[in-house]
Design an enzyme around this catalytic site. Structure first.
Site, PDB file in Angstrom:
ATOM      1  N   TYR A 109      62.227  -6.865  55.717  1.00  0.00           N
ATOM      2  CA  TYR A 109      62.979  -5.714  56.221  1.00  0.00           C
ATOM      3  C   TYR A 109      64.107  -5.363  55.260  1.00  0.00           C
ATOM      4  O   TYR A 109      64.970  -6.187  54.970  1.00  0.00           O
ATOM      5  CB  TYR A 109      63.566  -6.006  57.598  1.00  0.00           C
ATOM      6  CG  TYR A 109      62.556  -6.208  58.707  1.00  0.00           C
ATOM      7  CD1 TYR A 109      61.210  -5.899  58.536  1.00  0.00           C
ATOM      8  CD2 TYR A 109      62.957  -6.705  59.949  1.00  0.00           C
ATOM      9  CE1 TYR A 109      60.303  -6.087  59.554  1.00  0.00           C
ATOM     10  CE2 TYR A 109      62.052  -6.894  60.972  1.00  0.00           C
ATOM     11  CZ  TYR A 109      60.725  -6.592  60.776  1.00  0.00           C
ATOM     12  OH  TYR A 109      59.820  -6.788  61.792  1.00  0.00           O
TER      13      TYR A 109
ATOM     14  N   HIS B 256      54.499 -13.491  59.572  1.00  0.00           N
ATOM     15  CA  HIS B 256      54.584 -12.060  59.870  1.00  0.00           C
ATOM     16  C   HIS B 256      53.208 -11.409  59.982  1.00  0.00           C
ATOM     17  O   HIS B 256      52.961 -10.586  60.869  1.00  0.00           O
ATOM     18  CB  HIS B 256      55.405 -11.377  58.780  1.00  0.00           C
ATOM     19  CG  HIS B 256      56.011 -10.089  59.187  1.00  0.00           C
ATOM     20  ND1 HIS B 256      57.087  -9.543  58.545  1.00  0.00           N
ATOM     21  CD2 HIS B 256      55.703  -9.213  60.172  1.00  0.00           C
ATOM     22  CE1 HIS B 256      57.412  -8.391  59.111  1.00  0.00           C
ATOM     23  NE2 HIS B 256      56.583  -8.165  60.100  1.00  0.00           N
TER      24      HIS B 256
ATOM     25  N   PRO C 215      58.179  -1.638  71.968  1.00  0.00           N
ATOM     26  CA  PRO C 215      57.943  -1.393  73.398  1.00  0.00           C
ATOM     27  C   PRO C 215      58.174   0.044  73.818  1.00  0.00           C
ATOM     28  O   PRO C 215      57.770   0.440  74.910  1.00  0.00           O
ATOM     29  CB  PRO C 215      58.945  -2.335  74.082  1.00  0.00           C
ATOM     30  CG  PRO C 215      60.060  -2.467  73.096  1.00  0.00           C
ATOM     31  CD  PRO C 215      59.393  -2.458  71.751  1.00  0.00           C
ATOM     32  N   LEU C 216      58.806   0.824  72.942  1.00  0.00           N
ATOM     33  CA  LEU C 216      59.017   2.249  73.226  1.00  0.00           C
ATOM     34  C   LEU C 216      58.082   3.128  72.414  1.00  0.00           C
ATOM     35  O   LEU C 216      58.357   4.305  72.177  1.00  0.00           O
ATOM     36  CB  LEU C 216      60.476   2.632  72.957  1.00  0.00           C
ATOM     37  CG  LEU C 216      61.506   1.917  73.832  1.00  0.00           C
ATOM     38  CD1 LEU C 216      62.919   2.313  73.435  1.00  0.00           C
ATOM     39  CD2 LEU C 216      61.257   2.201  75.304  1.00  0.00           C
ATOM     40  N   GLY C 217      56.953   2.548  71.984  1.00  0.00           N
ATOM     41  CA  GLY C 217      55.991   3.337  71.221  1.00  0.00           C
ATOM     42  C   GLY C 217      56.596   3.877  69.945  1.00  0.00           C
ATOM     43  O   GLY C 217      56.444   5.062  69.630  1.00  0.00           O
TER      44      GLY C 217
ATOM     45  N   GLY D 185      59.519   4.579  69.390  1.00  0.00           N
ATOM     46  CA  GLY D 185      60.506   5.595  69.729  1.00  0.00           C
ATOM     47  C   GLY D 185      59.961   6.793  70.462  1.00  0.00           C
ATOM     48  O   GLY D 185      60.703   7.538  71.099  1.00  0.00           O
ATOM     49  N   PHE D 186      58.634   6.971  70.427  1.00  0.00           N
ATOM     50  CA  PHE D 186      58.033   8.161  71.024  1.00  0.00           C
ATOM     51  C   PHE D 186      58.248   8.210  72.535  1.00  0.00           C
ATOM     52  O   PHE D 186      58.477   9.278  73.108  1.00  0.00           O
ATOM     53  CB  PHE D 186      56.537   8.192  70.713  1.00  0.00           C
ATOM     54  CG  PHE D 186      55.857   9.455  71.160  1.00  0.00           C
ATOM     55  CD1 PHE D 186      55.903  10.589  70.374  1.00  0.00           C
ATOM     56  CD2 PHE D 186      55.168   9.508  72.364  1.00  0.00           C
ATOM     57  CE1 PHE D 186      55.271  11.754  70.781  1.00  0.00           C
ATOM     58  CE2 PHE D 186      54.539  10.671  72.782  1.00  0.00           C
ATOM     59  CZ  PHE D 186      54.594  11.803  71.986  1.00  0.00           C
TER      60      PHE D 186
ATOM     61  N   SER E 104      61.815   9.748  73.472  1.00  0.00           N
ATOM     62  CA  SER E 104      62.197  11.152  73.307  1.00  0.00           C
ATOM     63  C   SER E 104      61.049  12.089  72.994  1.00  0.00           C
ATOM     64  O   SER E 104      61.260  13.288  72.792  1.00  0.00           O
ATOM     65  CB  SER E 104      63.271  11.277  72.218  1.00  0.00           C
ATOM     66  OG  SER E 104      62.871  10.628  71.036  1.00  0.00           O
ATOM     67  N   GLY E 105      59.841  11.579  72.908  1.00  0.00           N
ATOM     68  CA  GLY E 105      58.682  12.451  72.769  1.00  0.00           C
ATOM     69  C   GLY E 105      58.507  13.070  71.394  1.00  0.00           C
ATOM     70  O   GLY E 105      59.007  12.575  70.391  1.00  0.00           O
TER      71      GLY E 105
END
Length: 340
Positions: free
Chosen positions: A60, A127, A207-209, A211-212, A215-216
């Site tokens: 990273y 990893h 877990p939020l796809g 970021g999608f 906020s879509g």
């Protein structure tokens, strides 16, 4: 803010906060690196809020992420957290190589210890799986590092069920890190049942796809040119319009529940069991607080099923062909190994 409850990962004694913090985006990846002082403040805020599991990797930010965590967790902060880092991916000449040979495992661990400025890593993941090296060989070196006190617990990331079984037979695996969310559920067929059969904890990244689910499509439309998500199949024009529908339905349920869509998506992961620790990443303190709020969102079985129906319509693979060994991570038999 209420203290985040703790859960057990694996059967070797590792305990962590029920929600962790993914640190990938702090040093680039999702656009430019963020100011160091701001990120140190965010990390301290997470600790004060009850987050104890911090997830990084040597790859990273081209090592910068580990250096950042090392600076942020100096002194008394270190005793309050569980630090997880990873080895195995090397970027060069525009491509990624995966290595799991013993010499590399050892050198990578020692380099991470120096960057983190600590004597021992709490949770050390492979990893990605090196499909040229029997997993027993890689795990054998990791076992030595445990015996030497350089790492406490061993983890695998994006490993197949058969790889997990073979690794666990050499030394107990405490955690397997997988992408698991409402729009990435392929792990439920084999990986999750295998982990539960063997008593291995599950750490859910993305877990939020990516970021999608927070906020879509507007998030996808505003990605920086150097944001790696621009290359993911689900964010391509031929898929993004279709995938808007899933977000809109999640958003509608969130409005009914009185929470944000991100909290709803995270709550779905939390409801998968007390052996699951999602690690949403953020670089903003307000998002951190919102994510912690997901722990208070309760879902009924009917609501869980309704959410899953929304997500069944997602189009596009989660990674493109350039991603190393994320699907088929089986390794050669031990008998084939001929050390150089």
């Amino acid at each position: 803010m209420a203290t985040v409850r703790r859960i057990k990962l694996g059967s070797q004694g590792l305990e962590v906060s029920a929600q962790g913090l993914g640190c990938f985006g702090m040093t680039g990846g999702y656009g430019p690196a963020k100011p160091e002082a701001d990120m140190i403040g965010l990390i301290h805020g997470a600790v004060e809020s009850g987050i104890t599991l911090f997830d990084t990797s040597d790859v990273y930010g081209h090592y910068a992420n580990e250096v950042l965590l090392g600076k942020a967790l100096k002194g008394g902060w270190r005793q309050r957290v569980e630090l997880a880092t990873k080895f195995g991916i090397i970027y060069g000449n525009g491509r990624a190589e995966v290595r799991g040979d013993p010499a590399y495992v050892r050198s990578a661990c020692e380099a991470s210890l120096k960057r983190l400025d600590i004597p021992c890593i709490d949770l050390y993941y492979q990893h990605r799986i090196d499909t040229r090296v029997p997993i027993e060989i890689t795990m054998g070196e990791l076992k030595k590092l445990v015996e030497e006190g350089k790492i406490k617990y061993i983890g695998l990331s994006e490993a197949s069920a058969s790889t997990i079984r073979r690794a666990h037979a050499v030394h107990p695996v405490s955690a397997v890190e997988i992408e698991w969310s409402l729009w990435s559920r392929d792990v439920e067929a084999e990986i999750v049942p295998t982990c539960r059969e063997l008593g291995i904890g599950i750490v859910a990244y993305g877990p939020l796809g990516q970021g999608f689910l927070g906020s879509g499509a507007k998030m996808a439309e505003n990605l920086a040119n150097d944001d790696f998500r621009k290359r993911l199949p689900r964010f391509q024009p031929e898929n993004i319009e279709h995938n808007k529908t899933a977000f809109e339905r999640v958003n509608e349920m969130a409005a009914r529940k009185g929470c944000t869509p991100a909290q709803l998506a995270l709550a779905w992961v939390h409801h998968q069991g007390n052996d699951v620790c999602p690690i949403p990443g953020t670089t903003r303190i307000e998002n951190l607080k919102q994510n912690i709020g997901a722990l208070a969102v309760k879902l009924t079985p009917d609501e869980m099923a309704e959410l899953e129906r929304f997500a069944d319509a997602v189009k596009g693979d989660r990674y493109g062909a350039q991603a190393p060994t994320w699907k088929n991570s089986d390794t050669p038999p031990l008998s084939s190994w001929k050390p150089e």
